[in-house]
Design a protein around this motif. Sequence first.
Motif, mmCIF file in Angstrom:
data_model
loop_
_atom_site.group_PDB
_atom_site.id
_atom_site.type_symbol
_atom_site.label_atom_id
_atom_site.label_comp_id
_atom_site.label_asym_id
_atom_site.label_seq_id
_atom_site.Cartn_x
_atom_site.Cartn_y
_atom_site.Cartn_z
ATOM 1 N N GLY A 5 0.769 -1.241 0.000
ATOM 2 C CA GLY A 5 0.000 0.000 0.000
ATOM 3 C C GLY A 5 0.792 1.278 0.000
ATOM 4 N N ASN A 6 0.779 1.998 1.157
ATOM 5 C CA ASN A 6 1.340 3.339 1.225
ATOM 6 C C ASN A 6 2.780 3.365 1.719
ATOM 7 N N ASN A 7 3.491 2.227 1.665
ATOM 8 C CA ASN A 7 4.924 2.152 1.975
ATOM 9 C C ASN A 7 5.260 2.649 3.387
ATOM 10 N N MET A 8 4.413 2.329 4.364
ATOM 11 C CA MET A 8 4.698 2.701 5.749
ATOM 12 C C MET A 8 5.448 1.613 6.500
ATOM 13 N N GLY A 9 5.689 0.480 5.840
ATOM 14 C CA GLY A 9 6.303 -0.659 6.515
ATOM 15 C C GLY A 9 7.662 -0.353 7.109
ATOM 16 N N GLU A 10 8.517 0.409 6.399
ATOM 17 C CA GLU A 10 9.865 0.721 6.883
ATOM 18 C C GLU A 10 9.800 1.482 8.205
ATOM 19 N N THR A 11 8.932 2.498 8.259
ATOM 20 C CA THR A 11 8.789 3.299 9.480
ATOM 21 C C THR A 11 8.290 2.442 10.639
ATOM 22 N N LEU A 12 7.301 1.596 10.371
ATOM 23 C CA LEU A 12 6.743 0.749 11.428
ATOM 24 C C LEU A 12 7.758 -0.250 11.950
ATOM 25 N N LEU A 13 8.594 -0.803 11.072
ATOM 26 C CA LEU A 13 9.633 -1.740 11.512
ATOM 27 C C LEU A 13 10.516 -1.098 12.567
ATOM 28 N N CYS A 56 1.516 -6.624 9.324
ATOM 29 C CA CYS A 56 1.417 -5.256 8.816
ATOM 30 C C CYS A 56 1.448 -5.322 7.288
ATOM 31 N N GLY A 57 0.298 -5.202 6.661
ATOM 32 C CA GLY A 57 0.223 -5.314 5.205
ATOM 33 C C GLY A 57 -1.221 -5.387 4.757
ATOM 34 N N GLY A 58 -1.415 -5.701 3.482
ATOM 35 C CA GLY A 58 -2.757 -5.824 2.932
ATOM 36 C C GLY A 58 -3.305 -7.229 3.096
ATOM 37 N N GLY A 107 -2.682 -2.172 3.102
ATOM 38 C CA GLY A 107 -2.973 -2.405 1.686
ATOM 39 C C GLY A 107 -3.980 -1.416 1.123
ATOM 40 N N THR A 108 -4.562 -1.774 -0.039
ATOM 41 C CA THR A 108 -5.521 -0.902 -0.714
ATOM 42 C C THR A 108 -6.950 -1.203 -0.282
ATOM 43 N N GLY A 109 -7.364 -2.483 -0.309
ATOM 44 C CA GLY A 109 -8.736 -2.845 0.040
ATOM 45 C C GLY A 109 -8.933 -3.041 1.527
ATOM 46 N N ASN A 110 -8.144 -3.934 2.129
ATOM 47 C CA ASN A 110 -8.176 -4.204 3.574
ATOM 48 C C ASN A 110 -9.551 -4.658 4.062
ATOM 49 N N GLY A 141 -12.374 -5.784 12.611
ATOM 50 C CA GLY A 141 -12.362 -4.640 13.510
ATOM 51 C C GLY A 141 -11.066 -3.858 13.571
ATOM 52 N N TRP A 142 -10.116 -4.111 12.653
ATOM 53 C CA TRP A 142 -8.828 -3.405 12.684
ATOM 54 C C TRP A 142 -8.806 -2.177 11.791
ATOM 55 N N GLY A 143 -9.921 -1.849 11.154
ATOM 56 C CA GLY A 143 -10.014 -0.635 10.358
ATOM 57 C C GLY A 143 -9.811 -0.878 8.879
ATOM 58 N N ALA A 144 -10.132 0.159 8.087
ATOM 59 C CA ALA A 144 -10.057 0.073 6.628
ATOM 60 C C ALA A 144 -8.708 0.504 6.081
#
Length: 562
Positions: A224-232, A272-274, A306-309, A316-319
């Motif tokens: 999706g929005n490439n936030m994985g690096e920051t979250l790691l 953490c992903g789609g 991700g995009t759809g989620n 219940g973890w959000g869109a």
Amino acid sequence: GEAELDASSSVVADWSLVFWTLCSVILPVLITLWCSFQRSRRQVLIRDIFRKSKHDWHYTDLFGQPSYCCVCAQHILQGAFCNCCGLRVSEGCLKKADQLFLCKEIMMRSDGGAHSSMPHHWIRGNVPLCSCCMICKQQCGTQPKLCDYRCVWCQYTVHDECMMDYLKTEECTFGEFRDLIIPPYYLSTMNQIRKDKRTNYEKVVPYCRKHWMPVIILANTRSGNNMGETLLGEFKILLNPVQVFDLSKIAPAKALQLCTLLPCNAVRVLVCGGDGTVGWVLDAIDEMKIKGQERYIPQVAILPLGTGNDLSNTLGWGAGYAGEVPVEQILRNVMEADGIKLDRWKVQVTNKGYYNLRKPKVFTMNNYFSIGPDALMALNFHAHREKTPSLFSSRIINKAVYFFYGTKDCLVQECKDLNKKVELELDGERIELPNLEGIIVLNIGYWGGGCRLWEGMGDEPYPLARHDDGLLEVVGVHGSFHCAQIQVKLANPVRLGQAHTVRLILKSSKMPMQVDGEPWAQGPCTVTITHKTHALMLYHSGEQTDDDASSVSDSRTESQTK
């Protein structure tokens, strides 16, 4: 003589002009080349230090908050920071910092004995904003200089003047997330026990602690929005780095082997992903069952990148996640989440033809299967993303592309007269199809990026869609425009029924199909969907709607009855 003098002076002037012109052109070029050479040389030296270091160094051109070098104590705008212990240094002090400061130890050095505690690991300066001293309860980091201390494990902060000798040797409690952290001494003790071929795991701390539920983080940095690096990096700061995995570097099956060192039925995994990443992890968990590791199976929570989620939304973890919730709160949600089951389905696609010797295609479905306009949109999107992947780095752009292809299909209607091309059977009973362009088989409540497809407008009585009842919901749509109407609650889908087994026969032509967002173009075939297994998931009640709440309460009541 005067003429000769004038001629020579004009020649000198011309050559002088040429010389200074060349200097004005060549000198900036030489300076640029020299700077480029020095920059590349500096980057090579920095990469060399990064490669040899025990710290997880990352370079940044601008820190997100006022920062001071931990070596020279000078204010710095750019430099290196460690993703594990939070150390920040200037470029010139990088090598010295590598020698002076230890990073987080993922496993304690064994001295022959068993450990059950460890002291604080203090780092001076650059404490989190709005943190308070554990001694005097006043705010830390208020002075514009390198000041105050932070423990890299429990995240407690202490003023310089409040730091006493006993604090330097005091046992670390691991702070708020002690029930999620795998202590370094635990891994070293377990390693020694396995070497000695012993099985007395129950005596190891914190194995014996009642509420210990270690978490494993599996992040897809390409979602999706490439936030994985920051979250790691943020998860490595709060937890033991050995618990945090980058799925672009290590496969889920290998990362999940850490579960075999942890208590049975206690481990939680945060993906953490789609939805595609979640399916990848659930497939790896199924492999654990095949290997006979059922007692180590973890429960799975989702951080939607991700995009759809749609699966994340259902549980219940959000869109979608864009950094609006602090990582600390995400870990609290994982601790408080309730266990729930998710049906997983086997989708078998058998091509037609007497001389077809190829094996049937077999997929595992978590969310939905579809044939028709939404599968066509997914197929076009997938083909476009394969050609230019750099354009698809934002969830908004991805949805805009989906909207474009949906609008195009409203005009072209490539999937019309689907009811004449397919036959549908629900639990062996043939279903008469009205005039349709698409058929969607649902396992979960949400579809199409946040739409509750089975319920539609909510103005008709219907049995609630659930993800743990062994039933599939089958609906039809009249086209892309009908899908758009359903998403904004202006129309209802064509409800075809619920079933334990779905069989769909494509008699002629080639049609787009998809399973959980993975599309392909399919010729004449038979599609059979049957129940495969259950997955253990975690449900977060904080994001639920009224329909979600009633569905989950029904499933809990049924599980208690059983």
